[in-house]
Design a protein around this motif. Structure first.
Motif, mmCIF file in Angstrom:
data_model
loop_
_atom_site.group_PDB
_atom_site.id
_atom_site.type_symbol
_atom_site.label_atom_id
_atom_site.label_comp_id
_atom_site.label_asym_id
_atom_site.label_seq_id
_atom_site.Cartn_x
_atom_site.Cartn_y
_atom_site.Cartn_z
ATOM 1 N N GLY A 75 47.233 33.742 41.783
ATOM 2 C CA GLY A 75 46.057 33.049 42.316
ATOM 3 C C GLY A 75 44.963 32.969 41.282
ATOM 4 N N ARG A 76 43.757 33.284 41.679
ATOM 5 C CA ARG A 76 42.613 33.178 40.769
ATOM 6 C C ARG A 76 42.464 34.396 39.858
ATOM 7 N NH1 ARG A 76 37.961 35.820 42.652
ATOM 8 N NH2 ARG A 76 38.274 36.801 44.681
ATOM 9 N N CYS A 77 43.273 35.426 40.067
ATOM 10 C CA CYS A 77 43.199 36.652 39.267
ATOM 11 C C CYS A 77 44.094 36.524 38.034
ATOM 12 C CB CYS A 77 43.654 37.851 40.100
ATOM 13 S SG CYS A 77 42.766 38.039 41.657
ATOM 14 N N ASN A 78 43.593 36.947 36.874
ATOM 15 C CA ASN A 78 44.399 36.826 35.653
ATOM 16 C C ASN A 78 45.107 38.132 35.314
ATOM 17 O OD1 ASN A 78 42.632 38.471 34.161
ATOM 18 N ND2 ASN A 78 41.500 36.725 33.348
ATOM 19 N N MET A 79 45.721 38.202 34.145
ATOM 20 C CA MET A 79 46.539 39.355 33.748
ATOM 21 C C MET A 79 45.757 40.645 33.566
ATOM 22 S SD MET A 79 49.425 37.950 31.129
ATOM 23 C CE MET A 79 48.345 36.918 30.152
ATOM 24 N N HIS A 80 44.460 40.604 33.517
ATOM 25 C CA HIS A 80 43.681 41.840 33.417
ATOM 26 C C HIS A 80 43.474 42.474 34.787
ATOM 27 C CE1 HIS A 80 43.090 41.038 29.232
ATOM 28 N NE2 HIS A 80 42.469 39.898 29.484
ATOM 29 N N SER A 81 43.938 41.834 35.831
ATOM 30 C CA SER A 81 43.769 42.321 37.196
ATOM 31 C C SER A 81 44.708 43.484 37.499
ATOM 32 C CB SER A 81 44.039 41.178 38.185
ATOM 33 O OG SER A 81 43.139 40.124 37.960
ATOM 34 N N TRP A 82 44.292 44.302 38.456
ATOM 35 C CA TRP A 82 45.073 45.448 38.931
ATOM 36 C C TRP A 82 45.201 45.348 40.447
ATOM 37 C CZ3 TRP A 82 46.364 50.099 36.073
ATOM 38 C CH2 TRP A 82 46.050 50.038 34.711
ATOM 39 N N SER A 83 46.373 45.712 40.959
ATOM 40 C CA SER A 83 46.553 45.774 42.408
ATOM 41 C C SER A 83 45.849 47.024 42.941
ATOM 42 C CB SER A 83 48.043 45.840 42.757
ATOM 43 O OG SER A 83 48.550 47.141 42.493
ATOM 44 N N ASP A 84 45.871 47.184 44.248
ATOM 45 C CA ASP A 84 45.353 48.415 44.853
ATOM 46 C C ASP A 84 46.518 49.334 45.250
ATOM 47 O OD1 ASP A 84 46.358 47.031 47.012
ATOM 48 O OD2 ASP A 84 44.481 47.000 48.132
ATOM 49 N N GLU A 85 47.644 49.187 44.569
ATOM 50 C CA GLU A 85 48.871 49.930 44.891
ATOM 51 C C GLU A 85 49.107 51.129 43.977
ATOM 52 O OE1 GLU A 85 50.826 49.161 47.536
ATOM 53 O OE2 GLU A 85 49.349 47.611 48.014
ATOM 54 N N GLY A 86 48.060 51.722 43.449
ATOM 55 C CA GLY A 86 48.215 52.872 42.562
ATOM 56 C C GLY A 86 47.003 53.781 42.658
ATOM 57 N N PRO A 87 46.947 54.806 41.810
ATOM 58 C CA PRO A 87 45.811 55.743 41.833
ATOM 59 C C PRO A 87 44.601 55.192 41.080
ATOM 60 C CG PRO A 87 47.408 56.459 40.215
ATOM 61 C CD PRO A 87 48.001 55.243 40.888
ATOM 62 N N TRP A 88 44.191 53.995 41.423
ATOM 63 C CA TRP A 88 43.048 53.315 40.817
ATOM 64 C C TRP A 88 42.511 52.310 41.835
ATOM 65 C CZ3 TRP A 88 48.014 52.656 38.573
ATOM 66 C CH2 TRP A 88 48.696 51.536 39.037
ATOM 67 N N ALA A 89 41.353 51.773 41.577
ATOM 68 C CA ALA A 89 40.772 50.733 42.427
ATOM 69 C C ALA A 89 41.368 49.383 42.048
ATOM 70 C CB ALA A 89 39.258 50.706 42.259
ATOM 71 N N GLY A 90 41.651 48.553 43.036
ATOM 72 C CA GLY A 90 42.114 47.200 42.761
ATOM 73 C C GLY A 90 41.023 46.397 42.075
ATOM 74 N N CYS A 91 41.430 45.390 41.337
ATOM 75 C CA CYS A 91 40.467 44.616 40.562
ATOM 76 C C CYS A 91 41.014 43.214 40.325
ATOM 77 C CB CYS A 91 40.241 45.318 39.222
ATOM 78 S SG CYS A 91 39.309 44.362 38.015
ATOM 79 N N CYS A 92 40.284 42.208 40.777
ATOM 80 C CA CYS A 92 40.644 40.819 40.500
ATOM 81 C C CYS A 92 39.753 40.331 39.368
ATOM 82 C CB CYS A 92 40.457 39.946 41.736
ATOM 83 S SG CYS A 92 40.807 38.193 41.424
ATOM 84 N N TYR A 93 40.338 40.183 38.204
ATOM 85 C CA TYR A 93 39.613 39.735 37.016
ATOM 86 C C TYR A 93 39.789 38.226 36.933
ATOM 87 C CZ TYR A 93 37.995 40.009 32.133
ATOM 88 O OH TYR A 93 37.299 39.877 30.962
ATOM 89 N N THR A 94 38.707 37.505 37.012
ATOM 90 C CA THR A 94 38.756 36.042 37.002
ATOM 91 C C THR A 94 38.405 35.485 35.631
ATOM 92 O OG1 THR A 94 36.486 35.967 37.806
ATOM 93 C CG2 THR A 94 38.228 35.880 39.468
ATOM 94 N N GLU A 95 38.740 34.238 35.428
ATOM 95 C CA GLU A 95 38.530 33.584 34.128
ATOM 96 C C GLU A 95 37.064 33.536 33.696
ATOM 97 O OE1 GLU A 95 40.904 32.784 31.962
ATOM 98 O OE2 GLU A 95 42.314 33.558 33.431
ATOM 99 N N ASN A 96 36.127 33.609 34.649
ATOM 100 C CA ASN A 96 34.708 33.561 34.274
ATOM 101 C C ASN A 96 34.181 34.924 33.802
ATOM 102 O OD1 ASN A 96 34.377 35.035 36.632
ATOM 103 N ND2 ASN A 96 33.376 33.381 37.756
ATOM 104 N N HIS A 97 35.013 35.939 33.796
ATOM 105 C CA HIS A 97 34.691 37.277 33.289
ATOM 106 C C HIS A 97 33.576 37.973 34.075
ATOM 107 C CE1 HIS A 97 37.245 36.394 29.855
ATOM 108 N NE2 HIS A 97 36.567 35.284 29.670
ATOM 109 N N LYS A 98 33.238 37.490 35.267
ATOM 110 C CA LYS A 98 32.151 38.089 36.048
ATOM 111 C C LYS A 98 32.461 39.528 36.461
ATOM 112 C CE LYS A 98 29.732 34.115 37.860
ATOM 113 N NZ LYS A 98 29.288 33.390 39.046
ATOM 114 N N ARG A 99 33.735 39.852 36.619
ATOM 115 C CA ARG A 99 34.105 41.212 37.034
ATOM 116 C C ARG A 99 34.788 41.963 35.898
ATOM 117 N NH1 ARG A 99 36.959 42.415 41.789
ATOM 118 N NH2 ARG A 99 35.815 44.335 41.579
ATOM 119 N N ALA A 100 34.454 41.648 34.669
ATOM 120 C CA ALA A 100 35.095 42.290 33.508
ATOM 121 C C ALA A 100 34.956 43.812 33.560
ATOM 122 C CB ALA A 100 34.506 41.749 32.210
ATOM 123 N N SER A 101 33.831 44.286 34.044
ATOM 124 C CA SER A 101 33.609 45.735 34.055
ATOM 125 C C SER A 101 34.582 46.467 34.979
ATOM 126 C CB SER A 101 32.165 46.049 34.450
ATOM 127 O OG SER A 101 31.910 45.585 35.763
#
Length: 193
Positions: A75-101
């Motif tokens: 979808g709108r999430c790129n390869m820097h994204s992480w699911s919420d299926e592990g010992p970390w917080a999920g993260c949808c990293y979009t092309e506009n880099h707004k959630r890069a942190s």
């Protein structure tokens, strides 16, 4: 083969910190070759080598596993994204880099690495088993991508940062490399048999 992927699976099943499995951390020959190629490329450009990091290799192994298994890059999430299926917080990293942190904290979420982590990622329609040299192909792709090349060579926005740690993960269809400004407190990483 025991590698950072196995460490991640143990973390995912049993919980805990990557540090408890650090003595078992290893990287494959393909991952080590890519690590070497990146340092050679940096030397060709007048830059110093970056030490291999057990912590960032654990993060890289976890991420390539997550990308292949859970596909958070759809979808709108790129390869820097992480699911919420592990010992970390999920993260949808979009092309506009707004959630890069949201990815920068992944090393401290998974290991005791205290600094931020920064990643370059690569996808191939061929898996690593089908590909002749996926790490080399990834590096060639990053060299042709101005944003990725600048990160690897500390240019432009990345010039103010000095990489003191690098971790590599290759699994399935993905290759990721993590860079960090802090020295890794975990010193043990070996080559996988």
């Amino acid at each position: 083969m025991i590698n950072t992927l196995l460490i991640f699976m143990l973390l995912n099943v049993f919980g805990g910190s990557g540090d408890s499995y650090a003595a078992q951390a290893c990287i494959s020959d393909d991952e080590y070759r890519l690590y070497t190629l990146i340092n050679e490329y940096r030397k060709e450009n007048g830059l110093s080598s970056i030490p291999l990091s057990a912590s960032l290799s654990i993060v890289a192994g976890a991420h390539v596993w997550d990308l292949n298994t859970n596909r958070p890059d759809r979808g709108r999430c790129n390869m820097h994204s992480w699911s919420d299926e592990g010992p970390w917080a999920g993260c949808c990293y979009t092309e506009n880099h707004k959630r890069a942190s949201c990815i920068w904290s992944k090393p401290s979420e998974i290991t005791s690495y205290e600094g931020n982590g920064y990643e370059v990622a690569y996808y191939s329609s061929l898996t690593m088993e089908q590909h002749n040299d996926m790490g080399w192909a990834a590096l060639e792709g990053w060299k042709r991508s101005p944003g990725h090349d600048r990160m690897i060579l500390n240019k432009y926005a990345w010039k103010r940062l000095k990489w003191k740690a690098m971790g590599v993960g290759i699994y399935g269809n993905y290759v990721v490399v993590w860079f960090g400004e802090k020295t890794d407190p975990l010193k043990k990483i070996s080559r996988c048999d």
